[in-house]
Design an enzyme around this catalytic site. Sequence first.
Site, PDB file in Angstrom:
ATOM      1  N   ASP A   1     -86.618 -71.515 -47.178  1.00  0.00           N
ATOM      2  CA  ASP A   1     -85.235 -71.478 -46.706  1.00  0.00           C
ATOM      3  C   ASP A   1     -85.233 -70.834 -45.329  1.00  0.00           C
ATOM      4  OD1 ASP A   1     -82.527 -70.354 -46.187  1.00  0.00           O
ATOM      5  OD2 ASP A   1     -82.074 -71.194 -48.152  1.00  0.00           O
TER       6      ASP A   1
ATOM      7  N   GLU B   1     -88.484 -70.528 -54.355  1.00  0.00           N
ATOM      8  CA  GLU B   1     -87.866 -70.157 -53.069  1.00  0.00           C
ATOM      9  C   GLU B   1     -87.785 -68.645 -52.920  1.00  0.00           C
ATOM     10  OE1 GLU B   1     -83.472 -70.401 -50.875  1.00  0.00           O
ATOM     11  OE2 GLU B   1     -83.831 -71.413 -52.798  1.00  0.00           O
TER      12      GLU B   1
ATOM     13  N   TRP C   1     -84.687 -70.190 -57.593  1.00  0.00           N
ATOM     14  CA  TRP C   1     -84.415 -68.997 -56.786  1.00  0.00           C
ATOM     15  C   TRP C   1     -83.718 -67.971 -57.658  1.00  0.00           C
ATOM     16  CZ3 TRP C   1     -79.743 -66.569 -55.579  1.00  0.00           C
ATOM     17  CH2 TRP C   1     -79.858 -65.473 -54.714  1.00  0.00           C
TER      18      TRP C   1
ATOM     19  N   ASP D   1     -77.237 -62.530 -42.121  1.00  0.00           N
ATOM     20  CA  ASP D   1     -76.694 -63.577 -42.987  1.00  0.00           C
ATOM     21  C   ASP D   1     -77.564 -64.820 -42.872  1.00  0.00           C
ATOM     22  OD1 ASP D   1     -74.940 -64.909 -44.705  1.00  0.00           O
ATOM     23  OD2 ASP D   1     -73.916 -65.819 -43.022  1.00  0.00           O
TER      24      ASP D   1
ATOM     25  N   HIS E   1     -84.162 -67.156 -44.905  1.00  0.00           N
ATOM     26  CA  HIS E   1     -84.667 -66.140 -45.821  1.00  0.00           C
ATOM     27  C   HIS E   1     -85.867 -65.371 -45.293  1.00  0.00           C
ATOM     28  CE1 HIS E   1     -82.714 -67.903 -49.729  1.00  0.00           C
ATOM     29  NE2 HIS E   1     -81.846 -67.650 -48.760  1.00  0.00           N
TER      30      HIS E   1
ATOM     31  N   LYS F   1     -86.880 -64.966 -50.770  1.00  0.00           N
ATOM     32  CA  LYS F   1     -85.829 -64.400 -49.932  1.00  0.00           C
ATOM     33  C   LYS F   1     -86.265 -63.014 -49.493  1.00  0.00           C
ATOM     34  CE  LYS F   1     -80.825 -64.178 -49.479  1.00  0.00           C
ATOM     35  NZ  LYS F   1     -79.541 -64.608 -50.059  1.00  0.00           N
TER      36      LYS F   1
ATOM     37  N   ASP G   1     -76.744 -68.077 -44.119  1.00  0.00           N
ATOM     38  CA  ASP G   1     -76.149 -69.340 -44.552  1.00  0.00           C
ATOM     39  C   ASP G   1     -75.022 -69.838 -43.652  1.00  0.00           C
ATOM     40  OD1 ASP G   1     -77.668 -69.884 -47.018  1.00  0.00           O
ATOM     41  OD2 ASP G   1     -76.841 -67.969 -47.634  1.00  0.00           O
TER      42      ASP G   1
ATOM     43  N   HIS H   1     -84.891 -75.635 -47.446  1.00  0.00           N
ATOM     44  CA  HIS H   1     -83.449 -75.447 -47.452  1.00  0.00           C
ATOM     45  C   HIS H   1     -83.104 -74.998 -46.040  1.00  0.00           C
ATOM     46  CE1 HIS H   1     -82.129 -74.950 -51.941  1.00  0.00           C
ATOM     47  NE2 HIS H   1     -82.540 -76.164 -51.642  1.00  0.00           N
TER      48      HIS H   1
ATOM     49  N   ASP I   1     -78.669 -75.945 -47.086  1.00  0.00           N
ATOM     50  CA  ASP I   1     -78.155 -74.860 -47.924  1.00  0.00           C
ATOM     51  C   ASP I   1     -77.407 -73.858 -47.057  1.00  0.00           C
ATOM     52  OD1 ASP I   1     -77.577 -72.995 -49.823  1.00  0.00           O
ATOM     53  OD2 ASP I   1     -79.639 -72.367 -50.193  1.00  0.00           O
TER      54      ASP I   1
END
Length: 414
Positions: A256, A223, A183, A291, A259, A225, A293, A283, A323
Site C-alpha cells: 500500500d 498487507e 490487513w 495520513d 503504508h 502498515k 489515504d 493498493h 485504496d
Amino acid sequence: MSRYEEAKKMYAAYGIDTDAALERLSKIPVSVHCWQGDDVIGFDGSDSLSGGIQTTGNYPGRARTPEELFEDAKRAFALMPGKKRINVHACYALLGADKGKVDRDAYTYKYFEPWVEWAKENGLDGVDFNPTFFAHPKMKDGLSLSSPDEETRQFWVRHGKASLKIAAEIGKAMNSPCLVNIWIPDGYKDIPADRLSPRLRLKKSLDEILEDYDKEWVIPAVESKVFGIGIESYTVGSNEFYQNYAAKNNICCLLDTGHYHPTEVVSDKIPALLAFYDKIALHVSRPVRWDSDHVLIVDDELKELSKEIIRNEADEKVLIGLDYFDASINRLCAWVTGVRSMQKALLNAMLQPYAELKQLQDENNFSKIMYLNEKFKFMPIGDVWDEYLRRQGLSEDWFGEVEKFEKEVFAERV
C-alpha cells in the site's frame, strides 16, 4: 492533421508506438475500492469506523444502503476508461434477514453474490475481496489475529477461512481469480514489552487460515502498515514480517503506497520484489504526512511507480488496486479522479524511450538520461490521453456529470 496524429509522429521519432500504448493501457485492469462510496462503514452492522483508520469530512451524499452504493458506483464506473474490477470488504455483506444473526466467521458466498451479479451487469473484469478485521466488537483490546485471547484469535481465524471460501466462489463466478487481501490493525499505542509473541501468534493464525484454499481461483495477499491511529508505537503486521511471510509461503505481498515512512517510496520496492515474486499486489493511494489515504492524483511518485510496472513488462505481474477514502469531497469525483490518475500515470510510463534510456545507463551516460527525462515531461501526452478517451467513448469533460448526479441524487440524501 489532428493533434493526436501530430503527437503520434513526435513519439514515433523515438521509437514509441502510441497506438500500441493505447491498446496496452486498455488491457490493464484497475481494481476499484467500493468503500470510497460510503466512508468505509459497510452494511453488516457497524455505524462507525474503528481499528487504526479514520475517514474525515461530512460531504453530503454518502451511500447509506446497498442500493445507493450500487447506483453511485455504476455512475462513477461509467466515467472511468479501461478495464475495471470491484474490490469489496467483508463488512459489505448483504445479510438481509440474517443481519444480527450471522457473524463474520460464518459469512458465505450468498451474502456477496449480489456484488458478483452487479459486476457482471456492469461488464467488470473481476471482483476482489478483503476480510474485515476492524470495526467489530470482537476486536478485543484492538487485536485480532495476534490476540493472546484464544477465543478472539480463533474467531478471526474462522473469518479468514470463510473469506477464502467466499473468494473462491467469486473467482469461479467471474472466471477471474480473486485477490484476497489480509490487513489487520493489530498493534500498541505505546512501547510494547513483548514484540515477538504477537507476531508469532499472527504467523500461527495465517498458517491456519491458509492451510487449505482454492489456488486456482484465490490469490492470497498480506498487507503491511507502518502504524495506525492508536497503534503508533508498534504494528504487528509490519513490512518486514509480511514480506518474509509471503516469500516463505509463496503468496502475494501487497504494497500500500501510503503504508510506509514518508521518506520511503514504493516505486523502488516494486523492482526489488519482482526479482523474487511471481506477482505483487498494490493498493495505490496518496500519502500526506501521517495520513495514508488521500485521493490519487498524478504526482511524481505515481509516475515512477507506473514506470516500474511498464518498463519491466509487469502488466500481469503487478495487480493494481486503489485504496483511499475522502469524505470531504464529492465521492464520485474521488472515485473517478483516482482511476483516471492511475491510468494517466500508466500511459505516461508507456510513452517513454526505455530502450535508449537503459542503453544510456549501461554506458554511464546520465547526462543524456537527464536531458531525455526532462524533455519527455513536456511531450504531448495530453493529446494521446484525449485519443484514449475518445476510443473509450469518453472525454476529459466529465465533471458536469458529477454535478448533475449531485443535484439529482446526493441532494436528496439527508
